[in-house]
Design an enzyme around this catalytic site. Sequence first.
Site, PDB file in Angstrom:
ATOM      1  N   SER A 130     -12.348  11.175  -7.425  1.00 40.74           N
ATOM      2  CA  SER A 130     -11.223  11.702  -6.653  1.00 40.74           C
ATOM      3  C   SER A 130     -10.111  12.161  -7.579  1.00 40.74           C
ATOM      4  CB  SER A 130     -10.696  10.611  -5.715  1.00 40.74           C
ATOM      5  OG  SER A 130      -9.436  10.957  -5.177  1.00 40.74           O
ATOM      6  N   TYR A 146      -8.153   1.911  -4.363  1.00 40.86           N
ATOM      7  CA  TYR A 146      -9.084   3.040  -4.302  1.00 40.86           C
ATOM      8  C   TYR A 146      -8.940   3.983  -5.489  1.00 40.86           C
ATOM      9  CZ  TYR A 146     -11.193   7.439  -2.828  1.00 40.86           C
ATOM     10  OH  TYR A 146     -11.930   8.595  -2.793  1.00 40.86           O
TER      11      TYR A 146
END
Length: 227
Positions: A130, A146
């Site tokens: 990401s 995350y």
Amino acid sequence: MKNIVITGTSRGIGFEMTRIFSEMGMNVLALSRNSEPVSEQELKNVHSFSFDITDEDSHIRTKGFIEENWNSKVDLLINNAGAFLNKPFEETTSDDFRRIYEVNVIGVASFTRKLIPYMNKDSHVVNVSSMGGIQGSVKFPGLAAYSSSKGALLTLTELLAEEYKEEGPSFNGLALGAVQTEMLAEAFPGYEAPVSARTMAEYISDFGLKGHKYYNGKILQVSNSTP
């Protein structure tokens, strides 16, 4: 015909990649905790079973399939499975961090290690990460576990590329920006991404088949927006 293993295939990008590779005539092993979405499609050359990237038995079952059906050969591994958490840092427990890292880092490392013996110099491992894991990128509250895990995954990618640069496989990481998936909807309710899951799946599929000819140990930022 390539032998391709994809994790996280029950929805979103992983589901679309499974369909794309099937349409291309590739052999695909689609792995996800929920195997029904793929199984119900009855796609050509696609096999699917319930799989947990943190579970040793799931890894062993995968190895057995590869040995019995693919002559112990894997051309492409796409580590797409991931766990997500959006929670204020002060409320995020150590167990929360462990759960996210078990899936996004430790599980990926363990599963990849199991499959490396079936790969060669021409094989490719693509780790889907990401933009939140890129140093200096825009960060968002609530994503401490995350995004930091996705940063760790990118560093792992670079380290493995160095360790296996002589005998292969090649390792590359894709840091994705906003893609219209269920996970994005959970992270940013009401936000509509400019890129669909199918469009991103097409890009990753093509990169998986060709990217290792040009890159190894590289982190590519695949984003045209913020987040």
